[in-house]
Design a protein around this motif. Sequence first.
Motif, PDB file in Angstrom:
ATOM      1  N   GLY A  10     -75.003   6.059 -77.184  1.00  9.39           N
ATOM      2  CA  GLY A  10     -74.604   5.086 -76.176  1.00  9.39           C
ATOM      3  C   GLY A  10     -73.755   3.940 -76.701  1.00  9.39           C
ATOM      4  O   GLY A  10     -73.403   3.033 -75.959  1.00  9.39           O
ATOM      5  N   SER A  11     -73.382   3.965 -77.956  1.00 14.71           N
ATOM      6  CA  SER A  11     -72.588   2.894 -78.553  1.00 14.71           C
ATOM      7  C   SER A  11     -71.140   2.939 -78.063  1.00 14.71           C
ATOM      8  O   SER A  11     -70.581   4.005 -77.853  1.00 14.71           O
ATOM      9  N   VAL A  26     -65.229   9.553 -83.384  1.00 15.88           N
ATOM     10  CA  VAL A  26     -66.366   9.332 -84.270  1.00 15.88           C
ATOM     11  C   VAL A  26     -67.081   8.065 -83.815  1.00 15.88           C
ATOM     12  O   VAL A  26     -66.444   7.085 -83.431  1.00 15.88           O
ATOM     13  N   CYS A  27     -68.402   8.117 -83.841  1.00 20.28           N
ATOM     14  CA  CYS A  27     -69.222   6.948 -83.529  1.00 20.28           C
ATOM     15  C   CYS A  27     -69.593   6.299 -84.856  1.00 20.28           C
ATOM     16  O   CYS A  27     -70.172   6.946 -85.727  1.00 20.28           O
ATOM     17  N   HIS A  28     -69.275   5.029 -84.986  1.00 19.63           N
ATOM     18  CA  HIS A  28     -69.557   4.327 -86.237  1.00 19.63           C
ATOM     19  C   HIS A  28     -70.995   3.812 -86.315  1.00 19.63           C
ATOM     20  O   HIS A  28     -71.372   3.215 -87.315  1.00 19.63           O
ATOM     21  N   ASP A  29     -71.791   4.077 -85.272  1.00 21.40           N
ATOM     22  CA  ASP A  29     -73.196   3.669 -85.303  1.00 21.40           C
ATOM     23  C   ASP A  29     -74.143   4.823 -85.629  1.00 21.40           C
ATOM     24  O   ASP A  29     -75.156   4.629 -86.277  1.00 21.40           O
ATOM     25  N   GLU A  46     -79.329   3.742 -70.434  1.00 19.77           N
ATOM     26  CA  GLU A  46     -80.227   4.909 -70.439  1.00 19.77           C
ATOM     27  C   GLU A  46     -80.064   5.713 -71.731  1.00 19.77           C
ATOM     28  O   GLU A  46     -81.056   6.113 -72.352  1.00 19.77           O
ATOM     29  N   ILE A  47     -78.823   5.951 -72.124  1.00 20.15           N
ATOM     30  CA  ILE A  47     -78.561   6.716 -73.350  1.00 20.15           C
ATOM     31  C   ILE A  47     -79.071   5.952 -74.561  1.00 20.15           C
ATOM     32  O   ILE A  47     -79.696   6.537 -75.462  1.00 20.15           O
ATOM     33  N   GLN A  48     -78.828   4.649 -74.603  1.00 20.54           N
ATOM     34  CA  GLN A  48     -79.289   3.838 -75.729  1.00 20.54           C
ATOM     35  C   GLN A  48     -80.812   3.842 -75.832  1.00 20.54           C
ATOM     36  O   GLN A  48     -81.361   3.935 -76.930  1.00 20.54           O
TER      37      GLN A  48
END
Length: 103
Positions: A10-11, A26-29, A46-48
Amino acid sequence: MKKTICPRCGSANVKWIIPQVWSKWVCHDCSYTGPVIEADDMLQKEIQEEWRLNKDKILAEEDKRAKDIEMGIEEISDEEFMEDCEECLSEEELDKKLKELDL
């Protein structure tokens, strides 16, 4: 308002990897690589929350699947392969090419 987020955690801390391949982000988290989604604040939360509650389980399942694929126990589905193959032809395009080649 919709924003681009990681479908895994969710980031909004996502970046386009290669401009020629629109679906590679790419997700950096959470180190996710793949297509992203457009979401409003409610879906993002919700995703987070799902990620926060199940992060270890999700990562363990992904790690096991990657190892199974590497060892040949599990195969990558055709759909997953097609997602990774930007230059792949559709079935109709492939049939047309084969007919042109008389194969």
